[in-house]
Design a protein around this motif. Structure first.
Motif, PDB file in Angstrom:
ATOM      1  N   ILE A  67       0.843  -1.191   0.000  1.00 24.17           N
ATOM      2  CA  ILE A  67       0.000   0.000   0.000  1.00 24.17           C
ATOM      3  C   ILE A  67       0.881   1.245   0.000  1.00 24.17           C
ATOM      4  N   ALA A  68       0.704   2.103  -0.999  1.00 23.21           N
ATOM      5  CA  ALA A  68       1.322   3.426  -1.006  1.00 23.21           C
ATOM      6  C   ALA A  68       0.191   4.423  -0.756  1.00 23.21           C
ATOM      7  N   ASN A  69      -0.054   4.749   0.500  1.00 25.06           N
ATOM      8  CA  ASN A  69      -1.265   5.463   0.893  1.00 25.06           C
ATOM      9  C   ASN A  69      -1.132   6.966   0.678  1.00 25.06           C
ATOM     10  N   LEU A  70      -1.378   7.388  -0.562  1.00 18.70           N
ATOM     11  CA  LEU A  70      -1.342   8.821  -0.857  1.00 18.70           C
ATOM     12  C   LEU A  70      -2.524   9.553  -0.237  1.00 18.70           C
ATOM     13  N   CYS A  71      -3.608   8.845   0.038  1.00 17.26           N
ATOM     14  CA  CYS A  71      -4.769   9.485   0.669  1.00 17.26           C
ATOM     15  C   CYS A  71      -4.385  10.038   2.040  1.00 17.26           C
ATOM     16  N   LYS A  72      -3.537   9.338   2.756  1.00 19.64           N
ATOM     17  CA  LYS A  72      -3.066   9.805   4.060  1.00 19.64           C
ATOM     18  C   LYS A  72      -2.239  11.077   3.902  1.00 19.64           C
ATOM     19  N   LEU A  73      -1.346  11.078   2.932  1.00 21.60           N
ATOM     20  CA  LEU A  73      -0.486  12.245   2.716  1.00 21.60           C
ATOM     21  C   LEU A  73      -1.310  13.466   2.296  1.00 21.60           C
ATOM     22  N   ILE A  74      -2.291  13.258   1.416  1.00 19.58           N
ATOM     23  CA  ILE A  74      -3.099  14.370   0.907  1.00 19.58           C
ATOM     24  C   ILE A  74      -3.839  15.064   2.046  1.00 19.58           C
ATOM     25  N   ALA A  75      -4.299  14.312   3.036  1.00 19.41           N
ATOM     26  CA  ALA A  75      -5.015  14.906   4.168  1.00 19.41           C
ATOM     27  C   ALA A  75      -4.069  15.529   5.183  1.00 19.41           C
ATOM     28  N   GLU A  76      -2.857  14.984   5.317  1.00 22.08           N
ATOM     29  CA  GLU A  76      -1.967  15.420   6.396  1.00 22.08           C
ATOM     30  C   GLU A  76      -1.077  16.603   6.021  1.00 22.08           C
ATOM     31  N   VAL A  77      -0.769  16.783   4.744  1.00 24.07           N
ATOM     32  CA  VAL A  77       0.114  17.893   4.365  1.00 24.07           C
ATOM     33  C   VAL A  77      -0.480  19.251   4.738  1.00 24.07           C
ATOM     34  N   PRO A  78      -1.743  19.569   4.371  1.00 21.08           N
ATOM     35  CA  PRO A  78      -2.291  20.855   4.817  1.00 21.08           C
ATOM     36  C   PRO A  78      -2.419  20.954   6.326  1.00 21.08           C
ATOM     37  N   ALA A  79      -2.702  19.820   6.995  1.00 21.78           N
ATOM     38  CA  ALA A  79      -2.784  19.845   8.457  1.00 21.78           C
ATOM     39  C   ALA A  79      -1.434  20.168   9.067  1.00 21.78           C
ATOM     40  N   MET A  80      -0.370  19.637   8.492  1.00 19.35           N
ATOM     41  CA  MET A  80       0.971  19.905   8.994  1.00 19.35           C
ATOM     42  C   MET A  80       1.335  21.386   8.836  1.00 19.35           C
ATOM     43  N   LEU A  81       0.969  21.961   7.689  1.00 17.97           N
ATOM     44  CA  LEU A  81       1.312  23.361   7.432  1.00 17.97           C
ATOM     45  C   LEU A  81       0.486  24.310   8.296  1.00 17.97           C
ATOM     46  N   VAL A  82      -0.818  24.051   8.376  1.00 19.61           N
ATOM     47  CA  VAL A  82      -1.706  24.980   9.076  1.00 19.61           C
ATOM     48  C   VAL A  82      -1.544  24.868  10.595  1.00 19.61           C
ATOM     49  N   ALA A  83      -1.457  23.646  11.108  1.00 24.78           N
ATOM     50  CA  ALA A  83      -1.414  23.454  12.565  1.00 24.78           C
ATOM     51  C   ALA A  83      -0.215  24.163  13.180  1.00 24.78           C
ATOM     52  N   ARG A  84       0.952  24.129  12.503  1.00 28.28           N
ATOM     53  CA  ARG A  84       2.136  24.769  13.069  1.00 28.28           C
ATOM     54  C   ARG A  84       2.081  26.294  12.938  1.00 28.28           C
ATOM     55  N   SER A  85       1.136  26.795  12.139  1.00 28.92           N
ATOM     56  CA  SER A  85       1.057  28.246  11.933  1.00 28.92           C
ATOM     57  C   SER A  85       0.136  28.931  12.928  1.00 28.92           C
ATOM     58  N   ILE A  86      -0.669  28.170  13.685  1.00 28.09           N
ATOM     59  CA  ILE A  86      -1.610  28.777  14.626  1.00 28.09           C
ATOM     60  C   ILE A  86      -0.877  29.136  15.907  1.00 28.09           C
ATOM     61  N   GLY A  87      -0.865  30.424  16.226  1.00 29.74           N
ATOM     62  CA  GLY A  87      -0.143  30.898  17.393  1.00 29.74           C
ATOM     63  C   GLY A  87      -1.046  31.223  18.567  1.00 29.74           C
ATOM     64  N   LYS A  88      -0.604  32.158  19.375  1.00 31.91           N
ATOM     65  CA  LYS A  88      -1.282  32.521  20.617  1.00 31.91           C
ATOM     66  C   LYS A  88      -2.592  33.249  20.342  1.00 31.91           C
TER      67      LYS A  88
END
Length: 533
Positions: A67-88
């Motif tokens: 299994i090369a689960n691109l569906c997992k990557l497609i959902a997690e890439v924007p989450a990785m970018l946005v989650a680290r950008s939310i500050g105080k």
């Protein structure tokens, strides 16, 4: 027009939210249970998926289901970018000193709740309330999972809540959300097991002539049939004093819904994994099929003449007895040649030329393109040190497509959070008018990881040029610092700015005369005469 609840099953959810369970299985990687060709291969013993069929069929099969689960990557890439950008989260309104002092006397019961720690003195009531909401909601732990769920399901639900555990925001998956047909109300429906019995708990909000009516309902689930319980029984089971309430002057619902890629055709949004089923199945099939070919043909095979084989069998019978069928590899050192001078031949298939891998890669690119995911986002998961270090600007342009998508998600998520926090403040304001209703400020950090040196270099010109306040500069250059540290750092910088020496206090700014503490070259004090008018 409200919903009349009669039945509950997966179809009840699918009628409103589509193939939500399919999309979750795609993300989780439960592909061996989904794809027909995978199930056929496993049933025929061609491949195995030990998590799906267990170790029994794995005994005689060596090729796994790949299994090369691109569906997992497609959902997690924007989450990785946005989650680290939310500050105080901070207030856009500075509380008056009088409000904070009054809060110390009147609202200690709220501030000193189960999550507030030992502090009882409030310097800024509004920011203290926001900090409590953030802490009780565990927001720092929720950003990533919220966005992943939003991408997988196609929507996310948020509800402000105030009870004995404190004011907070609760996030829920899309499948509990059932809007009323006229747009004036919403039901949240949960399946619950209480005392070994299955129930459906429905929480309803309904706008009613400028007010908001809320109601809890409890249904006994018998198979797929729902039977509503009377209010007395429902209160006892749910352990609630009352099931209905009205909030005068509340013109909008507390429940907030955040759709993904909302359109007129899909007002509740769509999953980012929609229509990827076939491509993901084909990618897995090609990789697995290549694996089968590799398993069968990658091991070297030796071809020998009949004369050599007869000689080996003769030696084997002498050594191990007649009919044993064993050939000792040591005997291959003694061979005879056929009439063309050949004794043995090594045969091995070059699996690089099979072709399935190239087709799988093309399908992967198509999936990334359809979901606005940069191909360079794969570097998050398969980083290569051979490329060397790259600057933040280079990273930005490598991830340009994903960042543009993430910025849209970030903007919508910030709005979603602000509305929920505003609803929390509205609830608190009903009991304490010192708490002001507002949409707070949410600081944003860089989506792409940068060093502290880059942060300072990027923000310093704006600060020195007067386009950025000291507080904003300190926050942006210290995105992970606590609120207490930030305030102390601001005070320390301001104190250093205001520090002056005694000469300046007595004689003003420094000039040629007072450069040496108002003494001449011999060290004698210089007498300064007053100017005559």
């Amino acid at each position: 027009m409200t919903i009349e609840w009669k039945n509950w099953d997966d179809q009840t959810v699918s009628e409103v939210h589509g193939e939500i369970f399919l999309h979750r299985d795609l993300y989780e990687g439960n592909h061996a249970e989904l794809f027909p060709r995978a199930k056929d291969l496993i049933a025929n013993g061609e491949i195995t998926d030990r998590y799906y069929n267990g170790p029994v069929k794995a005994k005689n099969v060596q090729t796994p289901y790949i299994i090369a689960n691109l569906c997992k990557l497609i959902a997690e890439v924007p989450a990785m970018l946005v989650a680290r950008s939310i500050g105080k989260i901070t207030s856009s309104i500075r509380s008056d000193k009088e409000d904070s002092e009054a809060a110390n006397e009147e609202t200690n019961e709220f501030i000193d709740g189960p999550t507030s720690g030992d502090s009882s003195e409030i310097d800024d009531l509004q920011n203290e309330v926001l900090e409590q909401i953030e802490t009780n909601s565990k927001l720092q732990l929720e950003h990533w999972s919220n966005i992943v769920q939003h991408q997988v399901d196609g929507g996310l639900v948020g509800v402000p809540w105030n009870d004995e555990n404190g004011i907070r925001i609760e996030f829920k998956s899309r499948d509990v959300y059932f809007p009323h047909e006229d747009g004036l109300g919403v039901d949240l429906a949960y399946k619950r097991t209480i005392n070994e019995k299955d129930y459906i708990h429905v929480y309803r909000e309904r706008q009613n002539k400028g007010n908001l009516d809320v109601e809890d309902m409890l249904f006994l689930l018998e198979g797929t049939r729902m039977k509503r319980l009377d209010d007395a029984t429902a209160r006892e089971i749910l352990k609630k004093d009352k099931l209905k309430d009205t909030f005068p002057g509340r013109s909008q619902m507390f429940i907030s819904y955040w759709p993904n890629n909302k359109t007129f055709m899909n007002p509740l949004g769509v999953s980012d994994l929609r229509n990827l089923f076939g491509k993901q199945e084909e990618i897995n099939w090609r990789l697995t099929n290549t694996g089968i070919v590799y398993e069968r043909n990658s091991k070297p095979r030796i071809a020998i003449s009949q004369a050599v084989f007869d000689d080996l069998m003769s030696k084997s019978e002498e050594r191990y007895g007649e009919g044993n069928g064993r050939i000792d590899h040591r005997d291959l050192e003694i061979t005879t040649f056929d009439d063309q001078g050949r004794a043995m031949e090594v045969i091995q298939v070059d699996v690089k030329n099979i072709g399935g891998l190239e087709w799988a890669k093309d399908l992967m690119k198509t999936m990334l393109m359809e979901t606005r995911t940069s191909e360079k986002a794969l570097d998050f998961y398969a980083d290569s040190s051979s490329n060397g270090a790259v600057s933040g600007v280079a990273k930005f342009y490598d991830l340009f497509v994903s960042i543009v998508k993430a910025e849209q998600i970030q903007q919508e998520y910030i709005y979603f959070l602000k509305q929920l926090i505003r609803s929390c403040l509205w609830l608190l304001n009903q009991d304490d008018d010192a708490v002001q209703i507002e949409e707070p400020d949410i600081a944003l950090n860089s989506m792409v990881p940068v060093t502290r040196t880059d942060l300072i270099t990027e923000n310093l010109p704006a600060f020195e040029g007067g386009g950025m306040s000291l507080e904003t500069f300190v926050r942006k250059t210290n995105p992970t610092a606590s609120e207490e540290w930030i305030q102390e750092e601001i005070e320390r910088i301001e104190m250093e700015r205001e520090t002056v020496d005694s000469v300046t206090i007595q004689n003003g700014g420094q000039d040629g005369d007072n450069l040496d503490d108002n003494r001449d070259i011999n060290g004698d004090p210089i007498e300064v005469e007053d100017d005559e008018e």
